[in-house]
Scaffold this active site. Structure first.
Site, PDB file in Angstrom:
ATOM      1  N   GLU A 352       0.866  -1.184   0.000  1.00  0.00           N
ATOM      2  CA  GLU A 352       0.000   0.000   0.000  1.00  0.00           C
ATOM      3  C   GLU A 352       0.905   1.238   0.000  1.00  0.00           C
ATOM      4  OE1 GLU A 352      -3.907   0.246   1.539  1.00  0.00           O
ATOM      5  OE2 GLU A 352      -3.673  -1.623   2.665  1.00  0.00           O
ATOM      6  N   GLU A 624      -1.147  -0.460  13.480  1.00  0.00           N
ATOM      7  CA  GLU A 624      -2.417  -0.207  12.795  1.00  0.00           C
ATOM      8  C   GLU A 624      -3.595  -0.589  13.690  1.00  0.00           C
ATOM      9  OE1 GLU A 624      -2.808  -2.409   9.166  1.00  0.00           O
ATOM     10  OE2 GLU A 624      -4.442  -1.142   8.453  1.00  0.00           O
TER      11      GLU A 624
HETATM   12  C1  BGC Z   1      -5.168   1.275   4.940  1.00  0.00           C
HETATM   13  C2  BGC Z   1      -5.809   2.231   5.876  1.00  0.00           C
HETATM   14  C3  BGC Z   1      -6.944   2.865   5.151  1.00  0.00           C
HETATM   15  C4  BGC Z   1      -7.941   1.771   4.917  1.00  0.00           C
HETATM   16  C5  BGC Z   1      -9.234   2.191   4.341  1.00  0.00           C
HETATM   17  C6  BGC Z   1      -6.167   0.207   4.667  1.00  0.00           C
HETATM   18  O1  BGC Z   1      -5.704  -0.817   3.878  1.00  0.00           O
HETATM   19  O2  BGC Z   1      -3.953   0.803   5.395  1.00  0.00           O
HETATM   20  O3  BGC Z   1      -5.171   2.730   6.905  1.00  0.00           O
HETATM   21  O4  BGC Z   1      -7.428   4.021   5.659  1.00  0.00           O
HETATM   22  O5  BGC Z   1      -7.364   0.728   4.184  1.00  0.00           O
HETATM   23  O6  BGC Z   1      -9.847   1.189   3.665  1.00  0.00           O
END
Ligand code: BGC
Length: 836
Positions: A352, A624
């Site tokens: 990501e 996270e």
């Molecule tokens: C991200 C996030 C994001 C979220 C929203 C994730 O995969 O790492 O922090 O805001 O997706 O779908």
């Protein structure tokens, strides 16, 4: 003079695994110039070279922007690098963000199929004339040592293939190919105002261990974003492989948090003595390195971790008497450093590393306090506005790289309004609002049209209270708080920010219309979700926190809502029950409704999930999710398990404003609110911020029953100072300069609590009750002790023990010692785990 073109080798495509492009040209100068300036950018990431010397100290240039709209041009003073006679100007271009793989949908070549370079070198001679060398058909191209250059997957370098001396005079480039121009809109080239990405710090290993199978595992002691600088001496053709990981699980290298990102660098030696090499077109989020194929013994000097991020100026800090809270704050700072690599990202390690709007929206007040983010976020907001204008909606990710559409959703899309507003609060710069105004109004009007007839935002996709710890592992959007409650609450707040923005900018009609909209949505929220007395639907900490902090409850409902929130957080044992939407607000909601004790219990809790639990597990960044690594040491492998996500670090904003006690009452700290609220086991805190007016600082300390408060007010500012724990609740006004107050604190509450005190009285003190509750849970697991029933007013602990058949061993002693510890005023115990 010709103008520069984007140039690229003919017939090449930047497909997966293709090599970096090397470009060079030589040119002659008559006489020593007085000045020379290089302007350069690329499709792909580049490294410029002039006469055998690396130009400047930027890395990963041109950074990442929404390239089709805004492609950053770097400028370097190269006066010291040019000279009379033959000069050679060149660059290496790797795939970077423009051509490489991006996003979990595994798309690539999002902006270009071909790597290309653009530059102009303006040389000024002593006689005042200038001459300009530009990227054009006089350049020649080839490949070299860099065989692969993927941001997610890593860099592959074969030193045997590096053309020695390619960047200097006297090199024979007759075997190189010609270049051709590549069409690219000139109008996209900009100076972004963002600080460049640089190598900011180097860390030495804290341990190096050799495994039975010969692999070497290096621990750098800190989870960072960057890469490893490797020094190695060995035979030609030897390949050293460097893998990166955030964590060890069961002492073993674990890469599950990277998802599909390979994060693997490979260096093949050319022989001929010791070499130092580091990648330049990739970065990794890691604390641990695994080396295979390293010839000989690895010493600490051979492996250095290079910390890389946008080189912003640090502007704020916090520390206190609580070591775990201090480490939490350090982790927030490291989380920010790891995720401001050009673009403010969700995470720096997996497939990501994207500019997720919601994460930044939650974190902006904290980010803007800790660092000067005007450059990086000013540029990012310009990208957001450009992409919004093109797409109609604010993309969830900026720059957008996914095919999934981005319909408006609370906390993510409204970043368009709340981020400029938060920056305006921190810096007091009206231009931030002026620039963002069209984007802000477009977003608000778009959502206004989606409201139902009652004024609620009650349809469409919503992330809700994303990553609520109680949401099912496979659906992080399905938290326990009604998603439309979250959406409507955020929109009420955002419409109010919009109205205030219009007011600041003097758009009076807009201001009136948006204020009416804000009030309509607030009323709709209150009618739909809040009972007359102040109970809030969903009965979750997030629902209460939103209603209280966004001022969606009426005065008559507020205290009851606060009391209910206190009961809800007590019910979860002061562990965290909120996700992205609620976590930044819950401590504020408690401390602003007379529940400071509960806010501190939440802050100081170390059980999983809690703010400090990761710290007790040796975390060096913010995770996270608070339970990313479980108490049994296993990884919570839900796919949403990065160990470096800044979003939930938003709690640091409360540390700054409420624990430290420094807040801006008027934009740009023209007027300060100094109102520390000491509590929990903390006896001291200090917070500082280099505001746009200069240093502001608040430090409080309790020693031997007296308080000392030191305050620095920046030049030209005033401050309202609410003296903490002052016996008369004194509030004073001061001007700029340094101020100190000392005073005796009121004697501690002398109510004696013992085994004969009614349980309801014990339970009224949340700190004491959490101690006693912990004893019950330990000795009588599964047997609930209800402190609020009518009998709790007459039953004491001694009476209660009389009712329990076969009182477990040690229960009475443990309760008595918890009471003794409480009477002695010792801090609520925390468990410090071993560093992972
Ligand atoms: C991200 C996030 C994001 C979220 C929203 C994730 O995969 O790492 O922090 O805001 O997706 O779908």
């Amino acid at each position: 003079m010709t103008s520069p073109s984007f140039i690229t080798p003919p017939g090449t495509t930047a497909s997966e695994g293709s090599p970096a492009v090397y470009l060079r040209r030589s040119f002659a100068l008559d006489g020593q110039p007085v000045r020379a300036t290089l302007r350069i950018t690329s499709l792909g990431v580049h490294e410029p070279w002039l006469n055998g010397t690396r130009v400047g100290d930027e890395v990963l240039a041109p950074g990442w922007t929404s390239y089709a709209h805004r492609l950053a041009v770097s400028e370097h003073d190269v006066s010291d690098l040019v000279h009379e006679g033959e000069n050679v100007l060149g660059a290496v271009v790797g795939e970077g963000w423009a051509a490489g793989r991006l996003g979990w949908e595994s798309r690539r070549n999002l902006w270009t199929d071909r790597l290309a370079l653009w530059l102009e070198l303006v040389v000024e001679h002593t006689d005042g004339t200038t001459e300009t060398i530009v990227s054009d058909g006089q350049f020649r191209a080839s490949t070299g040592g860099t065989r692969e250059s993927s941001i997610y997957d890593g860099e592959v370098y074969d030193a045997r293939l590096e053309p020695t001396g390619w960047d200097d005079a006297g090199f024979d480039d007759s075997g190189w190919t010609a270049v051709e121009p590549l069409d690219w809109p000139e109008g996209s080239l900009v100076r972004t105002g963002a600080e460049p990405i640089r190598r900011v710090e180097t860390l030495a290993p804290v341990s190096i261990s050799v495994r039975d199978d010969g692999r070497v595992v290096v621990d750098f002691g800190q989870l960072i974003t960057g890469w490893v600088r490797l020094t190695v001496d060995g035979d030609e053709g030897t390949t050293v492989t460097l893998r990166h990981a955030e964590t060890l699980i069961d002492r073993e290298f674990d890469v599950r948090t990277l998802r599909t990102a390979r994060a693997t660098d490979r260096y093949t030696l050319a022989g001929g003595g010791s070499q130092t090499w580091e990648p330049r077109f990739t970065f990794h989020g890691f604390r641990y390195l695994e080396l295979t194929g390293y010839p000989g013994e690895v010493t600490p000097e051979d492996v250095q971790a290079v910390v890389v991020h946008s080189d912003m100026v640090r502007t704020g800090g916090f520390e206190s008497s609580h070591e775990l809270v201090n480490r939490l704050h350090d982790n927030v700072v490291w989380g920010m450093r790891g995720n401001f690599v050009g673009v403010p990202t969700d995470c720096p390690q997996r497939d990501e590393r994207l500019g997720w709007t919601g994460d930044l929206n939650a974190f902006t007040p904290t980010a803007a306090f800790l660092y000067d983010v005007r450059g990086v976020l000013g540029s990012w907001l310009a990208d957001l506005a450009a992409e919004q204008e093109e797409a109609g909606d604010v993309p969830w990710i900026v720059p957008n790289v996914v095919a999934t559409p981005s319909p408006p959703t609370a906390l993510w899309s409204d970043a368009a309004v709340s981020i400029p507003w938060a920056l305006y609060q921190q810096y007091g710069d009206v231009d931030i609002l002026t620039r963002a105004y069209p984007s802000m109004t477009t977003f608000v009007r778009r959502v206004e049209a989606l409201l139902d007839e009652t004024g609620l935002w009650s349809s469409g996709f919503q992330y809700g209270d994303w990553l609520d710890p109680d949401a099912p592992a496979d659906n992080a959007a399905a938290g326990k708080t009604d998603r439309y409650l979250v959406a409507t609450a955020y929109f009420a707040k955002v419409a109010r920010e919009m109205a205030q923005t219009s007011g600041v900018l003097g758009h009076d009609e807009d201001a009136t219309a948006f204020a009416a909209l804000a009030e309509r949505v607030r009323r709709a929220f209150n009618d739909e979700y809040v009972t007359a007395n102040g109970r809030v639907a969903s009965e979750s900490a997030t629902a209460y926190a939103l209603a209280i902090v966004f001022d969606l409850v009426d005065d008559r409902q507020r205290q009851h809502a606060g009391d209910r929130l206190a009961a809800v957080v007590a019910r979860s044992g002061y562990t965290i029950s909120t996700g992205f939407a609620g976590t930044p607000l819950v401590t504020d909601a408690l401390s602003s409704t007379g529940h400071l004790d509960e806010a501190y219990l939440l802050l100081e809790q170390t059980d999983c999930p809690s703010f400090l639990y990761p710290v007790t597990q040796g975390a060096t960044t913010v995770w996270e999710r608070w339970d990313a690594i479980r108490p049994d040491g296993s990884l919570n492998d839900s796919g949403m398990t990065s160990l470096n996500h800044y979003a939930l670090g938003a709690v640091a904003d409360w540390l700054h404003r409420v624990v430290g006690g420094l807040a801006s009452l008027e934009p740009g700290y023209r007027r300060l609110l100094v109102a520390p609220q000491p509590g929990g086991s903390l006896t001291r805190a200090r917070v500082w911020n280099d505001t746009v007016r200069g240093r502001a600082e608040v430090a409080w300390q309790i020693t031997d029953g007296s308080m000392r408060l030191d305050v620095v007010v920046p030049s030209g500012a005033t401050a309202e100072v609410r003296l903490p724990l002052h016996p008369e609740g004194a509030v004073v006004e001061v001007g700029d300069g340094s101020h100190t107050w000392t005073y005796d604190l009121p004697a501690a509450d002398s109510t004696v609590v013992d085994m004969d005190t009614p349980i309801a009285v014990l339970a009224a003190d949340p700190g004491l009750w959490s101690r006693l509750d912990a004893v019950f849970q330990d000795k009588l697991p599964g047997v609930p002790i209800v402190p609020s029933g009518p009998e709790a007013h007459s039953i004491s602990l001694s009476l209660l023990l009389g009712f329990i058949p076969g009182v477990p061993d040690g229960l009475q002693e443990a309760l008595e010692s918890a009471l003794t510890a409480h009477r002695a005023g010792s801090p609520t115990p925390t468990t410090a785990g071993a560093a992972r």
